[in-house]
Design a protein around this motif. Sequence first.
Motif, PDB file in Angstrom:
ATOM      1  N   LYS A  58       7.387   4.948  -5.645  1.00 19.40           N
ATOM      2  CA  LYS A  58       5.926   5.022  -5.701  1.00 19.40           C
ATOM      3  C   LYS A  58       5.470   6.465  -5.526  1.00 19.40           C
ATOM      4  O   LYS A  58       6.051   7.227  -4.750  1.00 19.40           O
ATOM      5  N   THR A  59       4.432   6.805  -6.221  1.00 19.15           N
ATOM      6  CA  THR A  59       3.887   8.161  -6.098  1.00 19.15           C
ATOM      7  C   THR A  59       2.918   8.228  -4.916  1.00 19.15           C
ATOM      8  O   THR A  59       2.504   7.200  -4.369  1.00 19.15           O
ATOM      9  N   TRP A  60       2.547   9.431  -4.544  1.00 17.98           N
ATOM     10  CA  TRP A  60       1.579   9.630  -3.467  1.00 17.98           C
ATOM     11  C   TRP A  60       0.264   8.934  -3.795  1.00 17.98           C
ATOM     12  O   TRP A  60      -0.349   8.317  -2.955  1.00 17.98           O
ATOM     13  N   ARG A  61      -0.144   9.025  -5.025  1.00 17.89           N
ATOM     14  CA  ARG A  61      -1.398   8.420  -5.472  1.00 17.89           C
ATOM     15  C   ARG A  61      -1.362   6.897  -5.330  1.00 17.89           C
ATOM     16  O   ARG A  61      -2.335   6.282  -4.896  1.00 17.89           O
ATOM     17  N   GLU A  62      -0.252   6.288  -5.680  1.00 17.59           N
ATOM     18  CA  GLU A  62      -0.135   4.827  -5.570  1.00 17.59           C
ATOM     19  C   GLU A  62      -0.165   4.372  -4.109  1.00 17.59           C
ATOM     20  O   GLU A  62      -0.649   3.291  -3.816  1.00 17.59           O
ATOM     21  N   TRP A  75      -1.628   6.205  -1.336  1.00 18.81           N
ATOM     22  CA  TRP A  75      -2.784   6.596  -0.545  1.00 18.81           C
ATOM     23  C   TRP A  75      -4.133   6.412  -1.221  1.00 18.81           C
ATOM     24  O   TRP A  75      -5.150   6.337  -0.536  1.00 18.81           O
ATOM     25  N   ILE A  76      -4.207   6.400  -2.530  1.00 15.22           N
ATOM     26  CA  ILE A  76      -5.502   6.267  -3.198  1.00 15.22           C
ATOM     27  C   ILE A  76      -5.729   4.782  -3.515  1.00 15.22           C
ATOM     28  O   ILE A  76      -5.537   4.324  -4.627  1.00 15.22           O
ATOM     29  N   ARG A  77      -6.127   4.061  -2.466  1.00 16.82           N
ATOM     30  CA  ARG A  77      -6.419   2.641  -2.575  1.00 16.82           C
ATOM     31  C   ARG A  77      -7.669   2.359  -1.757  1.00 16.82           C
ATOM     32  O   ARG A  77      -7.952   3.060  -0.785  1.00 16.82           O
ATOM     33  N   TYR A  90      -9.673   4.132   2.182  1.00 15.28           N
ATOM     34  CA  TYR A  90     -10.905   4.924   2.216  1.00 15.28           C
ATOM     35  C   TYR A  90     -11.518   5.034   3.611  1.00 15.28           C
ATOM     36  O   TYR A  90     -11.931   6.128   4.009  1.00 15.28           O
TER      37      TYR A  90
END
Length: 110
Positions: free
Chosen positions: A18-22, A24-26, A30
Amino acid sequence: MFLKTTGARSIMAGVAAKTWREIWIRPEVYPIVAAIGGAVSICTFFCARQISSSPGFRVWKDGRAHEGIPEEKFRVKEGVNWREHFIRRAMRDTKPAIFPGLNDAMTSPK
């Protein structure tokens, strides 16, 4: 964490893929980001204000040269200006309550 091997691939390999975006960006992350960002912002503001304009903090020696002598008028004025900052002046006329409408509704006699 248990390593469960399924064939040539383990669960840890799936997590690592999994990438960093997958991660933490959920939407469920937030609130954490907002709380930590707010705390860091407030801390930065407070520290910058203390260091840059506090009358009790002197960087240069000439500012500290006469600290033992009783306060002169410009030092008193400097302290008053420090204490009466913009936020204090703006909030002076407000009621000190977290939920003023709810407090009034719950305490007012019917």
